[in-house]
Design a protein around this motif. Structure first.
Motif, PDB file in Angstrom:
ATOM      1  N   GLY A 254      53.961  83.563  40.198  1.00  0.00           N
ATOM      2  CA  GLY A 254      52.489  83.509  40.985  1.00  0.00           C
ATOM      3  C   GLY A 254      52.174  81.857  41.352  1.00  0.00           C
ATOM      4  O   GLY A 254      51.837  81.727  42.487  1.00  0.00           O
ATOM      5  N   ASP A 255      52.314  81.136  40.349  1.00  0.00           N
ATOM      6  CA  ASP A 255      52.075  79.527  40.726  1.00  0.00           C
ATOM      7  C   ASP A 255      53.018  79.215  41.784  1.00  0.00           C
ATOM      8  O   ASP A 255      52.523  78.466  42.482  1.00  0.00           O
ATOM      9  CB  ASP A 255      52.269  78.872  39.297  1.00  0.00           C
ATOM     10  N   ILE A 256      54.370  79.536  41.857  1.00  0.00           N
ATOM     11  CA  ILE A 256      54.952  79.142  42.829  1.00  0.00           C
ATOM     12  C   ILE A 256      54.509  79.573  44.195  1.00  0.00           C
ATOM     13  O   ILE A 256      54.522  78.657  45.024  1.00  0.00           O
ATOM     14  CB  ILE A 256      56.517  79.423  42.592  1.00  0.00           C
TER      15      ILE A 256
ATOM     16  N   GLU B 200      65.207  78.584  44.676  1.00  0.00           N
ATOM     17  CA  GLU B 200      66.178  78.387  43.301  1.00  0.00           C
ATOM     18  C   GLU B 200      65.405  78.824  42.153  1.00  0.00           C
ATOM     19  O   GLU B 200      65.850  79.506  41.162  1.00  0.00           O
ATOM     20  CB  GLU B 200      66.572  77.188  43.407  1.00  0.00           C
ATOM     21  N   ALA B 201      64.037  78.199  42.000  1.00  0.00           N
ATOM     22  CA  ALA B 201      63.379  78.584  40.814  1.00  0.00           C
ATOM     23  C   ALA B 201      63.067  79.898  40.689  1.00  0.00           C
ATOM     24  O   ALA B 201      62.993  80.297  39.671  1.00  0.00           O
ATOM     25  CB  ALA B 201      61.974  77.539  40.975  1.00  0.00           C
ATOM     26  N   LEU B 202      62.614  80.604  41.557  1.00  0.00           N
ATOM     27  CA  LEU B 202      62.330  82.084  41.901  1.00  0.00           C
ATOM     28  C   LEU B 202      63.705  82.806  41.564  1.00  0.00           C
ATOM     29  O   LEU B 202      63.440  83.729  40.867  1.00  0.00           O
ATOM     30  CB  LEU B 202      61.693  82.406  43.191  1.00  0.00           C
ATOM     31  N   ALA B 203      64.741  82.279  41.858  1.00  0.00           N
ATOM     32  CA  ALA B 203      65.994  83.123  41.471  1.00  0.00           C
ATOM     33  C   ALA B 203      66.221  83.217  40.105  1.00  0.00           C
ATOM     34  O   ALA B 203      66.579  83.982  39.607  1.00  0.00           O
ATOM     35  CB  ALA B 203      67.118  82.631  42.366  1.00  0.00           C
ATOM     36  N   GLU B 204      65.980  81.987  39.475  1.00  0.00           N
ATOM     37  CA  GLU B 204      66.236  81.746  37.988  1.00  0.00           C
ATOM     38  C   GLU B 204      65.185  82.812  37.312  1.00  0.00           C
ATOM     39  O   GLU B 204      65.440  83.437  36.343  1.00  0.00           O
ATOM     40  CB  GLU B 204      65.945  80.256  37.648  1.00  0.00           C
ATOM     41  N   MET B 205      64.000  82.818  37.857  1.00  0.00           N
ATOM     42  CA  MET B 205      62.981  83.722  37.291  1.00  0.00           C
ATOM     43  C   MET B 205      63.272  85.276  37.349  1.00  0.00           C
ATOM     44  O   MET B 205      63.077  85.959  36.310  1.00  0.00           O
ATOM     45  CB  MET B 205      61.780  83.453  37.637  1.00  0.00           C
TER      46      MET B 205
ATOM     47  N   LYS C 241      64.905  75.339  33.163  1.00  0.00           N
ATOM     48  CA  LYS C 241      65.539  75.090  34.713  1.00  0.00           C
ATOM     49  C   LYS C 241      64.734  75.422  35.714  1.00  0.00           C
ATOM     50  O   LYS C 241      64.333  74.676  36.597  1.00  0.00           O
ATOM     51  CB  LYS C 241      66.829  75.980  34.782  1.00  0.00           C
ATOM     52  N   ALA C 242      64.163  76.640  35.747  1.00  0.00           N
ATOM     53  CA  ALA C 242      63.255  77.096  36.755  1.00  0.00           C
ATOM     54  C   ALA C 242      61.873  76.374  36.763  1.00  0.00           C
ATOM     55  O   ALA C 242      61.481  76.017  37.881  1.00  0.00           O
ATOM     56  CB  ALA C 242      62.736  78.720  36.445  1.00  0.00           C
ATOM     57  N   LYS C 243      61.420  75.740  35.661  1.00  0.00           N
ATOM     58  CA  LYS C 243      60.423  74.940  35.944  1.00  0.00           C
ATOM     59  C   LYS C 243      60.526  73.852  36.425  1.00  0.00           C
ATOM     60  O   LYS C 243      59.866  72.918  37.209  1.00  0.00           O
ATOM     61  CB  LYS C 243      59.566  74.700  34.417  1.00  0.00           C
ATOM     62  N   TYR C 244      61.605  73.349  36.113  1.00  0.00           N
ATOM     63  CA  TYR C 244      62.072  71.880  36.631  1.00  0.00           C
ATOM     64  C   TYR C 244      62.472  72.067  38.248  1.00  0.00           C
ATOM     65  O   TYR C 244      62.108  71.021  38.801  1.00  0.00           O
ATOM     66  CB  TYR C 244      63.508  71.484  36.096  1.00  0.00           C
ATOM     67  N   LEU C 245      63.025  72.944  38.683  1.00  0.00           N
ATOM     68  CA  LEU C 245      63.308  73.200  40.065  1.00  0.00           C
ATOM     69  C   LEU C 245      62.022  73.406  40.607  1.00  0.00           C
ATOM     70  O   LEU C 245      61.662  73.036  41.732  1.00  0.00           O
ATOM     71  CB  LEU C 245      64.271  74.695  40.289  1.00  0.00           C
TER      72      LEU C 245
END
Length: 199
Positions: free
Chosen positions: A124-126, A101-106, A89-93
């Motif tokens: 780090g990529d984000i 939102e992706a960072l929150a999932e991580m 889900k994080a990668k999709y976001l």
């Protein structure tokens, strides 16, 4: 070798039914309508993660983001300690550029597995994608530290080198503005006999 011809034929392995399932988001899934219909019906009665995977793939290819996220949330609620669903889900976001939102999932994954170097690298990529190099560097360094002495760190070290290398170059070399060049006329004397000058 004619005697081996029939014994070692690959024809039985090349049957269409044995093809691996294509996970490409942009694949043409029109032939799989019945499979998706069955998966949709089955998930209302029982849990089978493969059905969720098929439906997520279908909704991704159709561009139905809300439905994809809803299915990921269902998977996470069913298996909350299985970080794979949350990571997907994080990668999709991340791909949707919904960074917060992706960072929150991580962050949630790190509550379960605080030593997951893949998640630190992804974080780090984000940050790097958002041109926040200092934050990216912090997470890349954590990932490298957690994965030290393993083959894994080579990719992370390369990313660290990219960021630190640029910082070192910026410290060594300063780029003068056009106005600075115009004020300092020493270049005029040096290039008096030249046809053109690149500043």
């Amino acid at each position: 070798f004619p005697r081996y011809k029939g014994m070692y034929s690959l024809d039985k392995f090349l049957d269409d039914d044995l093809k691996p399932y294509d996970y490409d988001m942009n694949a043409d899934l029109s032939d799989d309508k019945q499979l998706f219909k069955e998966a949709k019906k089955r998930i209302s009665k029982e849990f089978y993660s493969y059905d969720y995977t098929k439906l997520i793939k279908k909704y991704k290819s159709d561009g139905k983001t809300a439905k994809v996220l809803e299915l990921y949330d269902e998977l996470i609620s069913i298996e909350p300690y299985y970080d794979y669903h949350r990571e997907k889900k994080a990668k999709y976001l991340f791909n949707l550029e919904r960074y917060d939102e992706a960072l929150a999932e991580m962050e949630e994954i790190l509550k379960i597995k605080p030593y997951n170097e893949d998640i630190y690298e992804l974080m780090g990529d984000i940050y790097f994608d958002q041109d926040k190099e200092e934050e990216a560097l912090k997470y890349y360094q954590k990932a490298a530290l957690l994965g030290k002495d393993s083959y894994y760190t080579k990719g992370v070290e390369k990313k660290i080198g990219q960021i630190e290398g640029v910082k070192k170059l910026k410290e060594k070399f300063t780029t003068a503005s056009f106005d600075d060049w115009m004020q300092d006329q020493t270049w005029l004397a040096k290039s008096r006999n030249e046809e053109s000058v690149v500043l």
